[in-house]
Design an enzyme around this catalytic site. Structure first.
Site: not given
Ligand SMILES: NC(=O)c1ccc[n+]([C@@H]2O[C@H](COP(=O)([O-])OP(=O)(O)OC[C@H]3O[C@@H](n4cnc5c(N)ncnc54)[C@H](OP(=O)(O)O)[C@@H]3O)[C@@H](O)[C@H]2O)c1
Length: 299
Positions: A12, A39, A61, A101-102, A129, A133
């Site tokens: 991701g 996971i 997710y 997350t926020d 979501y 979370k």
């Molecule tokens: N992006 C933001 O702005 C933001 C803001 C606040 C917090 N966060 C948090 O930051 C963290 C990383 O987010 P991100 O932006 O990097 O999200 P992302 O790009 O959507 O990456 C999430 C990854 O999780 C994987 N995943 C999904 N289901 C899975 C499973 N069952 N087992 C193992 N892997 C799985 C996905 O792989 P597949 O694609 O192969 O399913 C994807 O590569 C998360 O906890 C998110 O809640 C993100």
């Protein structure tokens, strides 16, 4: 430096940059995508985690709107999955850093002046979501009280991805007019700075159940977009402010979800630079050839 780092959700946005930065810092990295380690499979995490590992769970997710119609899947990935990971870590004696997350906050200050959320402010998520979370945070800390939950917000890159800043860069390069919401306030956070913070937590073992790791300051999506246009030399007047009601989405977003890093700094985490400085550095570092893009759904 701690021992081997196992990164879950390594394909991701965050996991990719974490794996690269950790490896370039000389660390032994095991980077696992969902195909290598799902996971939600109760037995999967323990197959990959050994005693002494530092595990960073970036798997989630994250499709905020889709989660409203797939709540069971969102719960499986965001709550059951982290519980499985925490159990596996507890079983062998591995450390766990879990990213959250926020959106665990609702942005409703009951008539008081909004201010960045502290670590122990009351959580009241508005969306599936956010609720899943938050349940993941609780599951992790109940299975493994020594784990660290790191909340962050509005992650951006400066490149050619599908995050908000990447899309705004492409719009700016096209000279496109964009209508961007001005009534959602948050803490834009550059993925590279967030990774630096995660590596500091991994290396120093800052002992806190919950940390906030945002870039400094607050912004609306409108301000953030205008700043991108300015930074790439496009006309910022092409970015027009609109209300959230102009972009209705299935999942409600908090009108205010900025995170305070004050308590994290007290716990020893180096505060991340102001978001404008980080955005300038990200845009400078980006440099990828812009292509067409649609407005992102802003997790
Ligand atoms: N992006 C933001 O702005 C933001 C803001 C606040 C917090 N966060 C948090 O930051 C963290 C990383 O987010 P991100 O932006 O990097 O999200 P992302 O790009 O959507 O990456 C999430 C990854 O999780 C994987 N995943 C999904 N289901 C899975 C499973 N069952 N087992 C193992 N892997 C799985 C996905 O792989 P597949 O694609 O192969 O399913 C994807 O590569 C998360 O906890 C998110 O809640 C993100």
């Amino acid at each position: 430096m701690s021992d081997r780092m196992v990164i879950l959700g390594a394909g991701g946005l965050l996991g990719t940059v974490l794996a690269a930065q950790a490896a370039s810092g000389g660390r032994e990295v095991v980077a696992l995508g969902s195909a290598e380690c799902d996971i939600t499979d109760a037995d999967a995490p323990e197959r990959h985690i050994s005693s002494g590992d530092v595990v960073v769970n970036c798997a989630a997710y994250t499709r905020v709107d889709d989660a409203e119609r797939e709540p069971d899947r969102a719960r499986a990935v965001n709550e059951t999955g982290p519980r499985n990971v925490a159990r596996a870590c507890a079983g062998v004696g591995a450390r766990l850093i879990h990213v959250s997350t926020d959106y665990v906050f609702d942005g409703d200050f009951r008539g008081a002046e909004p201010r960045p959320y502290e670590i122990d402010d009351e959580t009241r998520p508005l969306s599936v979501y956010g609720r899943t979370k938050l349940a993941g945070e609780t599951a992790v800390l109940s299975e493994l009280p020594t784990a660290t939950v790191v909340r962050t917000s509005w992650i951006f890159t400066g490149g050619d991805g599908s995050d908000f800043v990447s899309v705004m860069r492409r719009k700016a390069a096209e000279g496109a007019t964009v209508d961007v919401v001005a009534d959602q306030i948050g803490s834009p956070t550059w993925v590279e700075d967030l990774v630096t913070a995660l590596l500091q937590v991994a290396d120093t073992g800052i002992a806190a159940p919950i940390l906030h790791a945002p870039n400094g300051g607050t912004a609306s999506r409108f301000e953030q977009a205008r700043t991108v246009y300015e930074l790439v030399g496009a006309d910022p007047e092409l970015v027009r402010p609109v209300g959230t009601d102009r972009h209705p989405r299935p999942a409600p977003r908090p009108p205010y979800s900025a995170l305070s890093a004050r308590r994290s700094a007290e716990a020893g985490l180096t505060p991340l630079r102001p978001w404008r400085d980080a955005l300038a550095a990200a845009v400078n570092a980006g440099g990828a050839t812009p292509g067409a893009g649609s407005l992102p759904s802003t997790p």
